[in-house]
Structure formats: C-alpha cells, structure tokens
Design a protein around this motif. Structure first.
Motif, PDB file in Angstrom:
ATOM      1  N   ARG A   1      -3.253  41.077  -7.268  1.00  0.00           N
ATOM      2  CA  ARG A   1      -4.201  41.631  -6.292  1.00  0.00           C
ATOM      3  C   ARG A   1      -3.669  42.821  -5.508  1.00  0.00           C
ATOM      4  O   ARG A   1      -4.436  43.668  -5.057  1.00  0.00           O
ATOM      5  CB  ARG A   1      -4.624  40.531  -5.311  1.00  0.00           C
ATOM      6  N   ALA A   2      -2.374  42.902  -5.322  1.00  0.00           N
ATOM      7  CA  ALA A   2      -1.820  43.843  -4.344  1.00  0.00           C
ATOM      8  C   ALA A   2      -1.775  45.278  -4.855  1.00  0.00           C
ATOM      9  O   ALA A   2      -1.494  45.524  -6.029  1.00  0.00           O
ATOM     10  CB  ALA A   2      -0.428  43.397  -3.940  1.00  0.00           C
ATOM     11  N   GLN A   3      -2.015  46.200  -3.944  1.00  0.00           N
ATOM     12  CA  GLN A   3      -1.779  47.609  -4.225  1.00  0.00           C
ATOM     13  C   GLN A   3      -0.308  47.953  -4.021  1.00  0.00           C
ATOM     14  O   GLN A   3       0.262  48.792  -4.724  1.00  0.00           O
ATOM     15  CB  GLN A   3      -2.649  48.497  -3.327  1.00  0.00           C
ATOM     16  N   ILE A   4       0.302  47.277  -3.045  1.00  0.00           N
ATOM     17  CA  ILE A   4       1.735  47.426  -2.782  1.00  0.00           C
ATOM     18  C   ILE A   4       2.348  46.033  -2.726  1.00  0.00           C
ATOM     19  O   ILE A   4       1.804  45.121  -2.100  1.00  0.00           O
ATOM     20  CB  ILE A   4       2.011  48.145  -1.445  1.00  0.00           C
ATOM     21  N   VAL A   5       3.509  45.868  -3.356  1.00  0.00           N
ATOM     22  CA  VAL A   5       4.279  44.620  -3.297  1.00  0.00           C
ATOM     23  C   VAL A   5       5.592  44.935  -2.590  1.00  0.00           C
ATOM     24  O   VAL A   5       6.366  45.772  -3.057  1.00  0.00           O
ATOM     25  CB  VAL A   5       4.554  44.064  -4.704  1.00  0.00           C
ATOM     26  N   ALA A   6       5.848  44.278  -1.452  1.00  0.00           N
ATOM     27  CA  ALA A   6       7.073  44.495  -0.680  1.00  0.00           C
ATOM     28  C   ALA A   6       7.889  43.214  -0.673  1.00  0.00           C
ATOM     29  O   ALA A   6       7.400  42.167  -0.250  1.00  0.00           O
ATOM     30  CB  ALA A   6       6.736  44.909   0.752  1.00  0.00           C
ATOM     31  N   VAL A   7       9.129  43.287  -1.146  1.00  0.00           N
ATOM     32  CA  VAL A   7       9.955  42.086  -1.259  1.00  0.00           C
ATOM     33  C   VAL A   7      10.866  41.949  -0.040  1.00  0.00           C
ATOM     34  O   VAL A   7      11.567  42.886   0.339  1.00  0.00           O
ATOM     35  CB  VAL A   7      10.771  42.065  -2.561  1.00  0.00           C
TER      36      VAL A   7
END
Length: 333
Positions: A207-213
């Motif tokens: 779903r995400a436009q950005i994935v931040a770990v």
C-alpha cells in the motif's frame, strides 16, 4: 588534583560537540561531590583508574572485558554518549552489577528529521531530477523522473515504533500523511494512540508510497526487507533507511534500483565507507548521506546533556532514565 572519579573517554573534538560549558562544569562539580575529579582522555590507559566510578564513553572505546574491568575496581556506571553499545558492553559488565546507560534518545529527533527529508525528496522525485540536471541533460529531461506526489494523504509505512520511528510518525502525521505501522509488539490500541493504522508487513509494502524502516537489530529482522518484500512494493515507491543496513538486503535493493522501479534514500550501508565504484554512487533514483542522520549540533548537545543528567541521577541515588539491561542489549544495534 584528586584521583579521577569520572572519566570521559571522548576525543577533544567530540567532547566539545557533546558537552556545553554548563554540562562540563556540572561534571566537574559532580565528580568533586563524589570525592574525586573529572578528566577527559583519549584512551582509558591515559587515566589513573583505581578510583574511577563512572566512565563516559564514545565511539571506539573498546570492550569492557575482564582485563579492562580488573583495572577499574570501583567502576559502577558506564554512560555512553551515543546509542549503539554492542561494540564495548560485555557480559562481564552486567555480571559485576555495573550500570549501563546511553543517550540514544537524543538522536531520535535529528534522525526522524532526516527520514522526513528523505521522504519528501523521494515523493517529489528530487534525486532523479537533480541527477538529470547535474549530468547535463535537457531541462525537460527531468520529466522522465516519474510521477511526483505530495505527503498530504500519502500512505507511508513505518516499520518499527522505535524512539525514532515514533518521532518520524509525529512529523509525517503533522504534514497530513496516512501512516501504516508495522510493529508486532504493539496492539491496535497502542498503534491508534500513535495515530497510525496497524498492518502486516506485506500489506504495508503493497500500500505504501514510501516505506521507512525504524526496526531494531534482532536476528529475526536481518534482511527484513529482502527480494520478496521489495517485489511487493508498488511501482514508483520509495524506501527510506536511516536505521541500520542490517534491515535491508542491500544487493536486492540495488537490483530493484537498477531496474528503475523503485527509488531510495539511505544513510546506512553494509560497508562504511563504501567503495568508489559502489553501484549506489551511479544509480539515478538514489539519495545518499554518509551515516550522518544524527549529526546535528543540537542533537549532539542533547546527547551530552542526557549523559550529564544520568551521571547526576546515579550519584544522587535516583533511577536512571535511559538504563540498558542485559536483555535490552540483545535487541540493540
């Protein structure tokens, strides 16, 4: 001068970054109250250690093994100016009942701000357009960078509700993003309190436009984002990593970036510094910084202030706010 009771094993340059004049004076006063003095040294071997009760550490201090501890018979507290402890905190420290604390909380805000900076840059295709213009292409060649997006209403996956993850969550929420939170340690009510929708890792990636770990370094989080997970991300999505390279399969990410399907903004790498011919240096959709996300002047002073506060609390018999125990150490980078 009386024998040192507090020793800071911190370079002169870093000490000036971490400790204000006021906090330096406070360390001197605390050491005097403890019946000794405060000294700064480059190496522990440069100090007389028989009366030392507290050691303040920075990077490169070396492990507190049995041999070193035998030279520190009165040691009671190790206070680290950074976050990562595994390079020097040993089982012997805990076995001897020596307290350990660190200043990682002071790093959460600057790292979260860099994560936000990376997020906005990827949403707006800054790396692609910057590189296209810098390399001398036509003005409108930058249009090939891909679709630009606003953060308002953007689905953004936050992998891990760490201190930095929570700080990042607050920032993206303030700008109108729609956070998706992946953290199996939190129940839905706790996620809701953070203003995020709890989802599985696979759902977040899709779903995400950005994935931040922002997940911890654990055996089970090694390459948490690997080839399979990257393949789940939507075309044109971006990956932000200001946490640890441990969390992302670097080679798998390079393959996806080389295909042009994803973009990435990265502050942490498997090899630091990486080679002059490393693929990251030439991939167009990549924004890179040299593991400096926590390096703000304000953050460094905050870290030093936390250490001074912890030293004061310890000597005054108050609980440590940022203490780390044996079990917590296993989940840290």
């Amino acid at each position: 001068m009386s024998a040192p009771s507090i020793v800071a094993v911190v370079s002169a340059e870093l000490f000036a970054e971490f400790f204000s004049d006021a906090d330096t004076a406070r360390l001197h006063a605390l050491a005097a109250q403890a019946g000794g003095s405060f000294v700064r040294v480059d190496r522990l071997a440069d100090a007389v250690l028989d009366e030392v009760r507290i050691v303040i550490t920075s990077w490169g201090v070396g492990p507190f093994d049995a041999a070193r501890l035998s030279a520190l018979p009165r040691l009671e507290l190790v206070a680290h100016t950074g976050a990562s402890l595994k390079a020097f905190v040993t089982e012997e420290l805990f076995d001897r009942g020596i307290a350990v604390t660190q200043a990682g909380a002071g790093m959460a805000r600057p790292v979260a701000e860099v994560s936000l900076t990376f997020t906005l840059a990827l949403l707006h295709r800054v790396p692609e357009m910057h590189n296209a213009l810098r390399e001398g292409g036509g003005w409108y060649d930058a249009e090939a960078a891909g679709v630009q997006h606003e953060i308002l209403g953007a689905p953004i996956a936050v992998i891990g509700a760490s201190r930095t993850g929570r700080s990042y969550l607050a920032l993206i929420r303030a700008l109108g993003a729609e956070p998706l939170l992946v953290d199996p340690t939190l129940d839905p009510a706790a996620a809701a309190e953070l203003g995020a929708e709890p989802v599985s890792l696979d759902e977040a990636l899709r779903r995400a436009q950005i994935v931040a770990v922002h997940a911890p370094t654990l055996p089970e989080t090694h390459h948490l984002i690997g080839r399979r997970e990257l393949a789940l991300m939507r075309d044109g999505a971006g990956l932000v990593n200001t946490a640890r390279s441990w969390l992302v399969d670097e080679q798998a990410l390079i393959a996806e970036l080389g295909a042009g399907r994803l973009s990435a903004a990265i502050d942490v790498f498997d090899e630091e510094p990486f080679a002059a011919d490393h693929p990251f240096r030439s991939l167009p959709g990549v924004l890179l910084t040299p593991h400096r996300a926590a390096g703000t002047a304000e953050g460094r002073r905050r870290q030093g202030h936390i250490v001074a506060d912890e030293v004061a609390a310890f000597l005054e018999g108050r609980p440590l706010v940022h203490a780390i125990d044996r079990d917590q150490l296993s989940s840290m980078a």
